[in-house]
Motif scaffolding. Structure first.
Motif, PDB file in Angstrom:
ATOM      1  N   PRO A 141       0.816  -1.227   0.000  1.00  0.00           N
ATOM      2  CA  PRO A 141       0.000   0.000   0.000  1.00  0.00           C
ATOM      3  C   PRO A 141       0.844   1.269   0.000  1.00  0.00           C
ATOM      4  O   PRO A 141       2.057   1.238   0.256  1.00  0.00           O
ATOM      5  CB  PRO A 141      -0.809  -0.118   1.306  1.00  0.00           C
ATOM      6  N   THR A 142       0.191   2.382  -0.283  1.00  0.00           N
ATOM      7  CA  THR A 142       0.846   3.685  -0.244  1.00  0.00           C
ATOM      8  C   THR A 142       1.542   3.872   1.101  1.00  0.00           C
ATOM      9  O   THR A 142       0.982   3.543   2.149  1.00  0.00           O
ATOM     10  CB  THR A 142      -0.197   4.808  -0.433  1.00  0.00           C
ATOM     11  N   GLY A 143       2.769   4.398   1.049  1.00  0.00           N
ATOM     12  CA  GLY A 143       3.529   4.624   2.273  1.00  0.00           C
ATOM     13  C   GLY A 143       4.533   3.536   2.565  1.00  0.00           C
ATOM     14  O   GLY A 143       5.396   3.685   3.437  1.00  0.00           O
ATOM     15  N   THR A 144       4.450   2.422   1.812  1.00  0.00           N
ATOM     16  CA  THR A 144       5.412   1.335   2.013  1.00  0.00           C
ATOM     17  C   THR A 144       6.803   1.748   1.544  1.00  0.00           C
ATOM     18  O   THR A 144       7.816   1.331   2.114  1.00  0.00           O
ATOM     19  CB  THR A 144       4.957   0.067   1.252  1.00  0.00           C
ATOM     20  N   GLY A 145       6.857   2.565   0.505  1.00  0.00           N
ATOM     21  CA  GLY A 145       8.150   2.955  -0.067  1.00  0.00           C
ATOM     22  C   GLY A 145       8.557   2.021  -1.183  1.00  0.00           C
ATOM     23  O   GLY A 145       9.691   1.519  -1.217  1.00  0.00           O
ATOM     24  N   LYS A 146       7.627   1.772  -2.127  1.00  0.00           N
ATOM     25  CA  LYS A 146       7.897   0.825  -3.215  1.00  0.00           C
ATOM     26  C   LYS A 146       9.073   1.266  -4.086  1.00  0.00           C
ATOM     27  O   LYS A 146       9.848   0.442  -4.553  1.00  0.00           O
ATOM     28  CB  LYS A 146       6.639   0.638  -4.071  1.00  0.00           C
TER      29      LYS A 146
END
Length: 683
Positions: A47-52
């Motif tokens: 999800p957003t915020g994981t730092g993909k």
């Protein structure tokens, strides 16, 4: 500790458990492939915020340092490409290359590979140069319907720059002139173009090689399909080699949910590109010939109408409709040709040549209809830009990637929305990425949703019953509740509409009750400009459609309320019909409605995800569709609150004031339910 994990620490990134979890899982699959096994594939929902982006870059850097491996990163949006190369990559390289023993990292290079539309076509610029030399300033009808000035001085300046070396061409992608001179595959004359090989900006870009290449999905898919040139020709040599973009070892597909539907794409048997029509409408006219402009405007409107009809009716596979469409097209061709012949000099010649291109399009359309009636394939619309005759051959993203990219070690597919109820089945079915060599990893969101309220009013008419009444109701809801929210300066509001018609009606309703400059509407300006204007206008409203479900970040108070007008089921268009029919025929799905429900859940999660982009975000999520309460559909998992916590009623005017007082004083968006009331506006 592995190299990528060491690099993680050396980079000084703040430790995120979910980020490290995903990094280790992908690295494990990569190490299996490197140890001598066949390629491995990873489906990763992060999800957003994981730092993909940093996960991808750390793995790419480790693979380059240890094995000399090259990486290709594919995204859907240009915004993400720029962020990866111009921000995250530069930060990581600068940080690690300063550490003793890692000086080699300074030699790690990255390049963005763009499609044709991202570059001006030099041949088009020289054609315009010939026109302005004889006719002076030109007038062109833009795609928005307005007439645009093409100054002689600007065209002459661009032509001189090309003669002096096209690498320094000063024309940004946002320049209005790009709409007129940008390249396209349909119009490209390579290898006969005089600018091909050494000077063509697109071919110079696509031939680049670097340890890290960043590209968009559409271009990479085109190269894999052979729709674009895939050989890099060495001047003076009889040998050729694969383009760098197909010569990677590690492939990362971010925003991978845009690959849904790949399995049913089939092979393109025929293609009709409507940019030929766009080019005809944009035929340059000398500014002195003012009398011709009104005629062009009238014919352009008729041609746009025919274009829309072709897109809407071509998939019906009815010979009678095909005949009517072709007859109308031929009539328009004759009228445009007559108009072109009334012009004198070089401009008239160019106009007639473009009419000839329109005639070629009509012949292609006739051939496509003929093959469709013979059941050789299905006609589908690709983004209102192309008609495709697609064969019913089953495809696999995994197999195509393995066959076209012979050096492949690992293929990684990342997205914030990939699973339904923790299952990757829908993504597997839609992309053909299946098998024992496919690993999955799902990490939880790093954010908590304690300061978020979900508001699903029960007393809302069903949108699938009476569209007119429902649209009026949604407009009344927005007129009633949004103005007071905006007056309190509580943050920005995003209204996501499932149809363009409903979007315009809601926008009109809000424009009448909010101060000037507070309502931004999709279509009034390019998307990037619209998003920027919304972000820099405190407590404003953006009314948009499905395209704003993603690729748009408005952190903190820039966005604190997301309103979704109805559950985002995919429109039942020609493409979706073909897609569903083929999946059922192949046995990939047994229940088409259940499959469409799964896709809708993915889109709903994307819509809800607009609100929480950082750990500091908070706000309201409203879904104006009573079907959210259907227990059998299981939509509770798509929002960050259980049904018991949903705000289910419509507050009166006084109650709404009290709720806004509570938010203003406490900055707490967790709202208590209120007694049921009628909507305080007649609809």
């Amino acid at each position: 500790m592995s190299l990528s994990q060491s690099l993680y620490e050396l980079a000084g990134l703040s430790y995120r458990p979910t980020q490290m979890q995903a990094l280790r899982a992908i690295e494990s699959a990569y190490m299996e492939a490197v140890s001598g096994a066949s390629p491995r594939y990873v489906l990763c929902e992060a999800p957003t915020g994981t730092g993909k982006s940093y996960i991808v870059l750390l793995l790419a850097l480790a693979g380059w340092l240890e094995n000399g491996h090259k990486s290709v990163v594919s995204t859907h949006t240009h915004v993400l490409q720029g962020q990866i190369v111009n921000k995250d990559f530069l930060f990581l390289r600068r940080k690690i290359s300063q550490i003793r023993g890692f000086e080699k990292v300074a030699d790690w290079k990255a390049k963005i590979i763009k499609g044709r539309s991202g570059f001006p076509c030099l041949r088009k610029i020289f054609e315009l140069k010939q026109l302005v030399e004889s006719a002076g300033d030109l007038i062109v009808r833009s795609t928005s319907g307005e007439f645009m000035l093409v100054p002689r001085q600007q065209i002459m300046s661009l032509a001189h720059q090309i003669q002096g070396g096209a690498g320094s061409l000063s024309l940004s992608e946002n320049d209005r002139l790009m709409d007129l001179v940008s390249g396209s595959q349909e119009e490209c004359t390579a290898p006969d173009c005089p600018f091909y090989r050494k000077e063509c900006l697109y071919y110079r870009n696509i031939r680049q090689s670097a340890p890290l290449l960043v590209v968009n999905h559409a271009l990479l898919m085109g190269l894999m399909d052979g729709k674009e040139q895939i050989e890099e020709e060495d001047i003076g040599s009889e040998t050729s080699k694969k383009l760098g973009i197909l010569n990677g070892n590690m492939y990362f597909f971010d925003e991978a949910h845009h690959l849904l539907g790949y399995r049913t794409m089939g092979n393109v048997l025929e293609a009709v590109d409507f940019r030929t029509i766009k080019r005809l409408i944009q035929s340059p006219i000398p500014i002195a010939d003012r009398g011709i402009h009104k005629k062009i405007a009238a014919l352009s409107d008729m041609l746009y109408g025919w274009w829309v009809d072709v897109c809407e009716r071509s998939s019906r596979n009815r010979g009678s409709e095909y005949r009517l469409l072709l007859q109308k097209g031929i009539s328009l061709y004759k009228r445009w040709t007559a108009l072109g012949k009334s012009l004198k000099g070089k401009n008239g010649q160019v106009f007639v040549e473009r009419c000839s291109d329109f005639y070629v399009l009509l012949r292609k359309l006739h051939g496509m209809y003929k093959r469709a009636l013979m059941q050789e394939g299905d006609i589908v619309v690709e983004g209102q830009q192309k008609l495709l005759l697609s064969s019913a051959e089953e495809r696999s993203m995994k197999e195509d990637l393995r066959q076209r990219c012979s050096n492949l070690s690992v293929g990684v597919f990342l997205s914030g929305t990939m699973t339904i109820d923790s299952s990757f089945d829908t993504f597997r079915v839609e992309t053909g990425i299946e098998g024992n060599d496919v690993y999955t990893i799902k990490v939880n969101s790093p954010f908590n949703y304690e300061n978020v309220s979900v508001w699903v009013p029960r007393a809302v008419p069903a949108p699938n019953k009476d569209e007119k009444f429902y649209v009026e109701y949604v407009s009344a809801f927005c007129q009633t509740y949004i103005p007071k929210y905006i007056d309190r300066q509580l943050g920005g509001v995003l209204v996501l509409c499932s149809s363009l018609r409903r979007m315009r009606l809601v926008a009109d309703a809000l424009t009448g009750v909010l101060p000037s400059g507070k309502v931004f509407v999709q279509g009034n300006m390019p998307k990037h400009q619209l998003a920027k204007a919304f972000l820099f206008t405190p407590s404003s409203v953006l009314v948009g459609s499905a395209s704003f479900r993603e690729g748009f970040d408005a952190p903190k108070d820039k966005l604190t309320w997301v309103i979704i007008d109805r559950l985002p089921f995919s429109p039942v268009d020609s493409q979706m019909k073909v897609r569903t029919q083929r999946l059922k025929r192949w046995g990939a799905i047994s229940n088409p409605f259940k499959h469409s429900m799964s896709l809708m859940k993915l889109f709903l999660v994307q819509s809800v995800g607009r609100l929480i982009r950082t750990e500091h975000d908070r706000g309201l999520i409203t879904v104006l569709d009573p079907r959210m309460w259907n227990d059998q559909w299981g939509l509770e998992s798509c929002v960050p609150r259980t049904k018991e916590e949903w705000l289910s009623r419509l507050p009166s005017s006084d109650e709404w004031e009290q709720m806004l007082d509570h938010i203003t004083q406490t900055h707490n968006y967790t709202l208590l339910n209120v007694d049921a009331v009628s909507l305080p506006v007649e609809v």
